[in-house]
Write a protein that holds these residues in place. Structure first.
Motif, PDB file in Angstrom:
ATOM      1  N   ILE A 222       0.864  -1.172   0.000  1.00 22.65           N
ATOM      2  CA  ILE A 222       0.000   0.000   0.000  1.00 22.65           C
ATOM      3  C   ILE A 222       0.903   1.225   0.000  1.00 22.65           C
ATOM      4  CG2 ILE A 222      -0.195  -0.099   2.534  1.00 22.65           C
ATOM      5  CD1 ILE A 222      -3.003   1.156   2.218  1.00 22.65           C
ATOM      6  N   PRO A 223       0.632   2.234  -0.839  1.00 23.30           N
ATOM      7  CA  PRO A 223       1.516   3.394  -0.912  1.00 23.30           C
ATOM      8  C   PRO A 223       1.579   4.146   0.416  1.00 23.30           C
ATOM      9  CG  PRO A 223       0.013   3.335  -2.795  1.00 23.30           C
ATOM     10  CD  PRO A 223      -0.475   2.314  -1.818  1.00 23.30           C
ATOM     11  N   SER A 224       2.625   4.899   0.583  1.00 18.83           N
ATOM     12  CA  SER A 224       2.766   5.775   1.755  1.00 18.83           C
ATOM     13  C   SER A 224       2.284   7.172   1.384  1.00 18.83           C
ATOM     14  CB  SER A 224       4.231   5.828   2.196  1.00 18.83           C
ATOM     15  OG  SER A 224       4.643   4.567   2.688  1.00 18.83           O
ATOM     16  N   PRO A 225       1.780   7.906   2.384  1.00 15.22           N
ATOM     17  CA  PRO A 225       1.652   7.537   3.796  1.00 15.22           C
ATOM     18  C   PRO A 225       0.438   6.638   4.047  1.00 15.22           C
ATOM     19  CG  PRO A 225       0.758   9.720   3.445  1.00 15.22           C
ATOM     20  CD  PRO A 225       1.338   9.294   2.127  1.00 15.22           C
ATOM     21  N   HIS A 226       0.510   5.865   5.081  1.00 10.75           N
ATOM     22  CA  HIS A 226      -0.609   5.025   5.471  1.00 10.75           C
ATOM     23  C   HIS A 226      -0.459   4.681   6.942  1.00 10.75           C
ATOM     24  CE1 HIS A 226       2.061   1.542   5.581  1.00 10.75           C
ATOM     25  NE2 HIS A 226       2.501   1.878   4.374  1.00 10.75           N
ATOM     26  N   ALA A 227      -1.551   4.297   7.542  1.00  4.37           N
ATOM     27  CA  ALA A 227      -1.494   3.845   8.932  1.00  4.37           C
ATOM     28  C   ALA A 227      -0.801   2.491   8.995  1.00  4.37           C
ATOM     29  CB  ALA A 227      -2.906   3.744   9.502  1.00  4.37           C
ATOM     30  N   GLU A 228      -0.087   2.266  10.078  1.00  9.43           N
ATOM     31  CA  GLU A 228       0.429   0.922  10.364  1.00  9.43           C
ATOM     32  C   GLU A 228      -0.663   0.228  11.178  1.00  9.43           C
ATOM     33  OE1 GLU A 228       3.242  -0.249   9.210  1.00  9.43           O
ATOM     34  OE2 GLU A 228       3.933   1.649   8.343  1.00  9.43           O
ATOM     35  N   VAL A 229      -1.276  -0.799  10.594  1.00  5.75           N
ATOM     36  CA  VAL A 229      -2.455  -1.365  11.244  1.00  5.75           C
ATOM     37  C   VAL A 229      -2.151  -2.739  11.825  1.00  5.75           C
ATOM     38  CG1 VAL A 229      -4.084  -0.031   9.879  1.00  5.75           C
ATOM     39  CG2 VAL A 229      -3.339  -2.238   9.034  1.00  5.75           C
ATOM     40  N   TYR A 230      -2.670  -2.935  13.015  1.00  6.18           N
ATOM     41  CA  TYR A 230      -2.476  -4.179  13.745  1.00  6.18           C
ATOM     42  C   TYR A 230      -3.838  -4.703  14.191  1.00  6.18           C
ATOM     43  CZ  TYR A 230       2.453  -2.914  14.013  1.00  6.18           C
ATOM     44  OH  TYR A 230       3.750  -2.581  13.699  1.00  6.18           O
ATOM     45  N   VAL A 231      -4.046  -5.983  14.040  1.00 11.94           N
ATOM     46  CA  VAL A 231      -5.252  -6.631  14.526  1.00 11.94           C
ATOM     47  C   VAL A 231      -4.829  -7.761  15.448  1.00 11.94           C
ATOM     48  CG1 VAL A 231      -7.317  -7.932  13.908  1.00 11.94           C
ATOM     49  CG2 VAL A 231      -6.571  -6.031  12.462  1.00 11.94           C
ATOM     50  N   ASP A 311     -32.500  12.468  13.116  1.00 13.23           N
ATOM     51  CA  ASP A 311     -33.610  13.397  12.895  1.00 13.23           C
ATOM     52  C   ASP A 311     -34.639  12.857  11.914  1.00 13.23           C
ATOM     53  OD1 ASP A 311     -32.374  13.624  10.456  1.00 13.23           O
ATOM     54  OD2 ASP A 311     -31.946  15.777  10.601  1.00 13.23           O
ATOM     55  N   GLY A 312     -34.454  11.624  11.454  1.00 17.19           N
ATOM     56  CA  GLY A 312     -35.408  11.013  10.537  1.00 17.19           C
ATOM     57  C   GLY A 312     -35.043  11.140   9.074  1.00 17.19           C
ATOM     58  N   ALA A 313     -34.115  12.040   8.739  1.00 16.55           N
ATOM     59  CA  ALA A 313     -33.683  12.196   7.348  1.00 16.55           C
ATOM     60  C   ALA A 313     -32.814  11.003   6.959  1.00 16.55           C
ATOM     61  CB  ALA A 313     -32.906  13.497   7.179  1.00 16.55           C
ATOM     62  N   TYR A 314     -32.618  10.848   5.650  1.00 12.28           N
ATOM     63  CA  TYR A 314     -31.806   9.739   5.154  1.00 12.28           C
ATOM     64  C   TYR A 314     -30.475  10.231   4.607  1.00 12.28           C
ATOM     65  CZ  TYR A 314     -35.743   6.517   5.535  1.00 12.28           C
ATOM     66  OH  TYR A 314     -36.767   5.740   6.010  1.00 12.28           O
ATOM     67  N   ALA A 315     -29.457   9.432   4.862  1.00  7.41           N
ATOM     68  CA  ALA A 315     -28.157   9.615   4.219  1.00  7.41           C
ATOM     69  C   ALA A 315     -27.893   8.386   3.362  1.00  7.41           C
ATOM     70  CB  ALA A 315     -27.055   9.769   5.270  1.00  7.41           C
ATOM     71  N   TRP A 316     -27.006   8.548   2.385  1.00  3.64           N
ATOM     72  CA  TRP A 316     -26.683   7.473   1.462  1.00  3.64           C
ATOM     73  C   TRP A 316     -25.176   7.299   1.402  1.00  3.64           C
ATOM     74  CZ3 TRP A 316     -30.655   4.981  -1.308  1.00  3.64           C
ATOM     75  CH2 TRP A 316     -31.923   5.582  -1.202  1.00  3.64           C
ATOM     76  N   GLY A 317     -24.715   6.064   1.386  1.00  7.56           N
ATOM     77  CA  GLY A 317     -23.279   5.843   1.308  1.00  7.56           C
ATOM     78  C   GLY A 317     -22.956   4.369   1.324  1.00  7.56           C
ATOM     79  N   LYS A 318     -21.751   4.056   1.785  1.00  7.75           N
ATOM     80  CA  LYS A 318     -21.312   2.658   1.799  1.00  7.75           C
ATOM     81  C   LYS A 318     -20.225   2.483   2.842  1.00  7.75           C
ATOM     82  CE  LYS A 318     -21.354  -1.577   0.327  1.00  7.75           C
ATOM     83  NZ  LYS A 318     -20.808  -2.037   1.624  1.00  7.75           N
ATOM     84  N   THR A 319     -20.284   1.363   3.527  1.00  5.53           N
ATOM     85  CA  THR A 319     -19.236   0.977   4.453  1.00  5.53           C
ATOM     86  C   THR A 319     -18.308  -0.023   3.757  1.00  5.53           C
ATOM     87  OG1 THR A 319     -20.582  -0.852   5.289  1.00  5.53           O
ATOM     88  CG2 THR A 319     -20.762   1.264   6.431  1.00  5.53           C
ATOM     89  N   GLY A 320     -17.115  -0.167   4.302  1.00  2.00           N
ATOM     90  CA  GLY A 320     -16.179  -1.136   3.741  1.00  2.00           C
ATOM     91  C   GLY A 320     -15.078  -1.433   4.738  1.00  2.00           C
ATOM     92  N   SER A 321     -14.680  -2.697   4.811  1.00  2.00           N
ATOM     93  CA  SER A 321     -13.639  -3.040   5.774  1.00  2.00           C
ATOM     94  C   SER A 321     -12.661  -4.052   5.192  1.00  2.00           C
ATOM     95  CB  SER A 321     -14.262  -3.618   7.052  1.00  2.00           C
ATOM     96  OG  SER A 321     -14.950  -4.820   6.773  1.00  2.00           O
ATOM     97  N   ARG A 322     -11.442  -3.942   5.660  1.00  2.00           N
ATOM     98  CA  ARG A 322     -10.387  -4.923   5.472  1.00  2.00           C
ATOM     99  C   ARG A 322      -9.703  -5.033   6.823  1.00  2.00           C
ATOM    100  NH1 ARG A 322     -10.150  -8.424   2.007  1.00  2.00           N
ATOM    101  NH2 ARG A 322      -7.985  -8.265   1.368  1.00  2.00           N
ATOM    102  N   PRO A 323      -8.977  -6.112   7.097  1.00  2.00           N
ATOM    103  CA  PRO A 323      -8.329  -6.202   8.405  1.00  2.00           C
ATOM    104  C   PRO A 323      -7.508  -4.954   8.724  1.00  2.00           C
ATOM    105  CG  PRO A 323      -8.161  -8.295   7.255  1.00  2.00           C
ATOM    106  CD  PRO A 323      -8.763  -7.314   6.280  1.00  2.00           C
ATOM    107  N   GLY A 324      -7.863  -4.280   9.811  1.00  2.00           N
ATOM    108  CA  GLY A 324      -7.159  -3.079  10.225  1.00  2.00           C
ATOM    109  C   GLY A 324      -7.765  -1.781   9.735  1.00  2.00           C
TER     110      GLY A 324
END
Length: 365
Positions: A222-231, A311-324
């Motif tokens: 993964i290019p830098s900069p990036h977080a160093e992720v630990y699980v 407040d009852g209104a709607y938002a639209w989007g997407k979640t996504g995950s990979r380890p870390g």
């Protein structure tokens, strides 16, 4: 979980309960006093559950922990929105028929038992395809190669391992990554180009997403900069970017913000297909459908999740995950407010309350 952040999550839950019980005006007044702000959440990170956070709210970036605002992210299933957009572009070009059987385009990919599944049903998760087989990993045996795993391999294993009777196509919505694998293969079949090339040509280059890419299956960097992720104490920063059109992309908060804004403003699709971006099928939601509340479907043909705000209104989007990484983007349909977030979960607890709190706080008002 940090005590203050736990209280934040509880306050949010209470606000949602109040909002369900009171008229809209009263609910808005009641929740305004208790709802946290994005900064409230960031002020109490990192903690044992979330090691770092990057939040881009209406174009303004804030971080917590060892992560910078320009960090690269493994965006996981946010990739699905890119995939659906490419498919809808092909529909607009009359190279794909939205309501044609998907087997018309990839007869060797889908078994005959799924000959009624349409392209639309793949897009809105009403296909009834089986649950995905476990993705092979580097500990699955000697000689394992990243590049040896293909979308076709995963589909074959999933169909071979399917049990029970699948729901009839179009009868219910069940969020399923296999849909995106089939869609990616359809794109390749129809265009004669790799899915990565079509993604580059149709979305990445036109929008100037210079920090967005779909890495090759054998490229764990993964290019830098990036977080160093630990699980669970294990460094998982450099890992296979698989699974491809379902969740393999790398991007940044700024690029995701640009893509989301362009998609909502209709820059990527003509009007007929743009309406489909927010079109949710009128079917029930499967009991274990990810993120849908109650019995109503909540994923659109465009791959977006409809999320109800306090407040009852709607938002639209997407979640996504990979380890870390747990990432996502959401916006009000008029783009009055938008948010891109990236959390770095440690594996020590559930970060869903954090995500919900961030999205609701960022899009409030």
């Amino acid at each position: 979980m940090h005590m203050r952040l736990a209280a934040t999550a509880l306050s949010l839950a209470a606000a949602l309960t109040v909002g369900a019980a009171l008229p809209a005006a009263a609910a808005t007044a009641a929740t305004a006093a208790t709802a946290p702000t994005v900064q409230d959440i960031l002020d109490h990170l990192p903690d044992d559950v979330v090691a770092g956070a990057l939040i881009r709210q209406d174009g303004v970036v804030a971080t917590a922990g060892p992560v910078t605002g320009d960090a690269y992210l493994r965006i996981g299933s946010v990739t699905k929105v890119f995939t659906n957009t490419v498919v809808l572009q092909l529909v607009a070009e009359h190279r794909l028929d939205l309501d044609a059987p998907a087997r018309r385009y990839v007869p060797r990919v889908l078994p005959r038992a799924y000959d009624r599944v349409t392209v639309r049903q793949l897009l809105d998760h009403t296909s009834g395809l089986p649950k995905p087989a476990p993705t092979p990993g580097p500990n699955d045996g000697p000689g394992w190669q990243l590049e040896s795993v293909t979308p076709e391999d995963l589909l074959r294993a999933s169909f071979a391992g399917a049990t029970g009777t699948p729901p009839a196509p179009g009868s219910e919505q069940q969020y399923n990554g296999l849909n995106s694998f089939v869609l990616g293969l359809i794109v390749e079949k129809v265009t004669g180009h790799s899915f990565a090339d079509e993604l580059e040509r149709r979305i990445i280059r036109p929008l100037g997403l210079s920090h967005t890419a779909l890495p090759a299956a054998d490229d764990p960097a993964i290019p830098s900069p990036h977080a160093e992720v630990y699980v669970d104490g294990q460094d998982v920063t450099e890992q296979s970017p698989y699974p491809w059109a379902e969740g393999g992309m790398i991007s940044t908060a700024a690029d995701l913000d640009r893509f989301l804004t362009a998609l909502f403003r209709g820059r990527l699709l003509p009007p007929a297909q743009q309406r489909l971006v927010f079109a949710i099928p009128h079917v029930k939601s499967a009991a274990d459908n990810t993120n849908c509340v109650g019995e109503r479907a909540c994923y659109s043909v465009g791959g977006l999740l409809r999320h109800q705000l306090p407040d009852g209104a709607y938002a639209w989007g997407k979640t996504g995950s990979r380890p870390g990484w747990d990432n996502g983007f959401f916006a009000t349909r008029d783009l009055r407010h938008r948010v891109v977030y990236s959390l770095n979960p440690t594996g020590a607890g559930n970060d869903l309350p954090y995500i919900t709190a961030v999205v609701d706080a960022a899009l409030a008002g």
